[in-house]
Enzyme design. Sequence first.
Site, PDB file in Angstrom:
ATOM      1  N   ASP A 139      -7.006  -1.872   3.709  1.00 56.29           N
ATOM      2  CA  ASP A 139      -6.053  -2.913   3.305  1.00 56.29           C
ATOM      3  C   ASP A 139      -6.414  -4.286   3.854  1.00 56.29           C
ATOM      4  OD1 ASP A 139      -4.362  -1.060   1.971  1.00 56.29           O
ATOM      5  OD2 ASP A 139      -3.489  -0.462   3.882  1.00 56.29           O
ATOM      6  N   ASP A 152       0.872  -1.169   0.000  1.00 55.93           N
ATOM      7  CA  ASP A 152       0.000   0.000   0.000  1.00 55.93           C
ATOM      8  C   ASP A 152       0.914   1.226   0.000  1.00 55.93           C
ATOM      9  OD1 ASP A 152      -2.348   1.665   0.468  1.00 55.93           O
ATOM     10  OD2 ASP A 152      -1.571   1.867   2.513  1.00 55.93           O
ATOM     11  N   ASP A 178      -1.446  -0.758   6.063  1.00 63.00           N
ATOM     12  CA  ASP A 178      -1.635  -0.244   7.413  1.00 63.00           C
ATOM     13  C   ASP A 178      -3.055   0.222   7.702  1.00 63.00           C
ATOM     14  OD1 ASP A 178      -1.589   2.071   5.793  1.00 63.00           O
ATOM     15  OD2 ASP A 178      -0.995   3.284   7.519  1.00 63.00           O
TER      16      ASP A 178
END
Length: 638
Positions: A539, A336, A535
């Site tokens: 996600d 990410d 995080d």
Amino acid sequence: MSTDAKRLTKVIPKVGFIEQIKPHAELIAAGLSGVFIATGWMTDKMNDHVASIIFYLLAFVIGGFAKAKEGIEATYENKQLNVEMLMIFAAIGSAIIGYWTEGAILIFIFAVSGALETYTMNKSHKEISSLMELQPEEALLINNGAERRVPVSELKVGDLILVKPGERIPSDGFIKKGHTNIDEAAITGESMPVSKGLETEVFAGTVNLTGAITVQTTKASNETLFHKIIELVQSAQSEKSPSQLFIERFEGTYVKTVLLVVLLMMFLPYFLLNWTWNESFYRAMILLVVASPCALVASIMPATLSAISNGAKRGILVKGGVHLENLSHLKAIAFDKTGTLTKGKPEVTEIIVNENFSEAELLWKTASIENQSNHPLAQSIVKYVKANLDRDLLHPEKLEDVSGWGVKAEINGEQWKIGKADFVGKEAALSFAEGKAASLASQGNTLVFVQVNDCLAAIIALKDVVRQETKLAIDHLRKQGIYTVMLTGDSEKTANVIAEESDVDQFYAECLPEEKVEHLKKLKEKYGTIAMVGDGINDAPALATANVGIAMGEGSDVALETADVVLMKNDLPRIAEAIHLSKRMNTIIKQNVIFSITVIMVLISSNFFQLLDLPFGVIGHEGSTILVILNSLRLLKN
């Protein structure tokens, strides 16, 4: 206080205590089993054999209850024996031939293994409840001009709902009235709030930051994007790992084979080899003991726990041996962007000030105005100014928040505008400082324009900057032959800039959570074993879909619960260390497995040729267990 009240006061704490220890019942039982084994051994040394047997029986019952219950239920449900039953039979066989200590130890090892499995399973389901807490339970429904609170489950497609500042949006839909900034971190993971006006789409679970809006729902509560995130997490976590599937296919055959050979050994040698009944039964019981997978269990569990402990000392928390094992097989890793490759919060990267203004004076007054806003860009500007100017901020005489555009203010008779290019005059903004705005924007910056008395005074560029250690981490992974990909909900332009600065091999921009999952599935098809590093709440589905989910320690609770590995210090280079640790662990496990299987085969052969007496069988069996444990403990060293 009445007698009944006193009784109630005494009972309530007890109920709470029972509920607290219930999730740890198996681990407590295993510990008690170990205590009884030690007590039984000591009483046996004191020649109190009756008491010794009683303590061993207690160790059998307390330590073996959970696994025996699990084995019996699984046998009844699947209509075939399993490894749990074989371990119970082996322990009983040890007791039958008088070796209570070995049987009890076998139960103890299996009980500890079962307790750890149960603990891991309980932890893996907590993120679902964490996600559900973010889903609003009620919505403010507008019906014929009247407002009333209704459960979100009662909303229908086409309903109009009012969402006030600070509230979470209860359902997917389009804005029919109002203008606001929305924090979409729960969906896209991006730290920058998004400006939303008429006919723009909004998602359930996101936060309305500024203005009140009227939203027309487009989906039922069980069909929203937020609800899909929950379903994706549940679906991905219900998938069994290849190792687990292999064990499930293998164990039935292994157990049947061992029990069949033991049964044959009770009778065939008597008829074919002229053994006595006692000799045949004795050899059969030895076979049951030495063929038990005690050494094989010890080959894996101590090595895994040692490796996990080693990782924990370095700030790498692994939630199970299978995840640590999978790390060594990684061929690709997806990251990410926000909060993972980048710091997750916008920072001031450049300031361009009109030569007719004092930079210090202008920044001081700009920060004084922005200090009245809770917008992330405004707070980043204030933080920057406070760090570089040692002056107390002012209080503007007038202040007006123009939702979606910026802010107007008056300081000492001066008229200020701070916000987007269109808010201060797009032509002037684009031509300011010889067109520097376009260059800054192309580098992934978000621009804030400052106008004083109709004169464009400054451009402040902000960006979610790449972590210092990101490129080093990517380079370490590349040296290990791992392909790197960035998945982000941000724009193509910003994603391209961050991808170049991070040195990742490939990137995908403007990804919603379900699109991240689709990209991961394609990576799985191409590379096999993959990992996802993230995080945020958004996600969670991707972390659960990947073979190994890796969360940043400063991330959301949902990401931490969903992930298989957590980097407690947000230190990306630790990923390469975790992979190296995984390879060391797998090498030691292979050594242990080969050694323990070899010992078992030698003991079985020696027993068949009547070369092995029970004491030597026990020494060989338990000795091999001790040796593989000692080999495993090498993983505690760095």
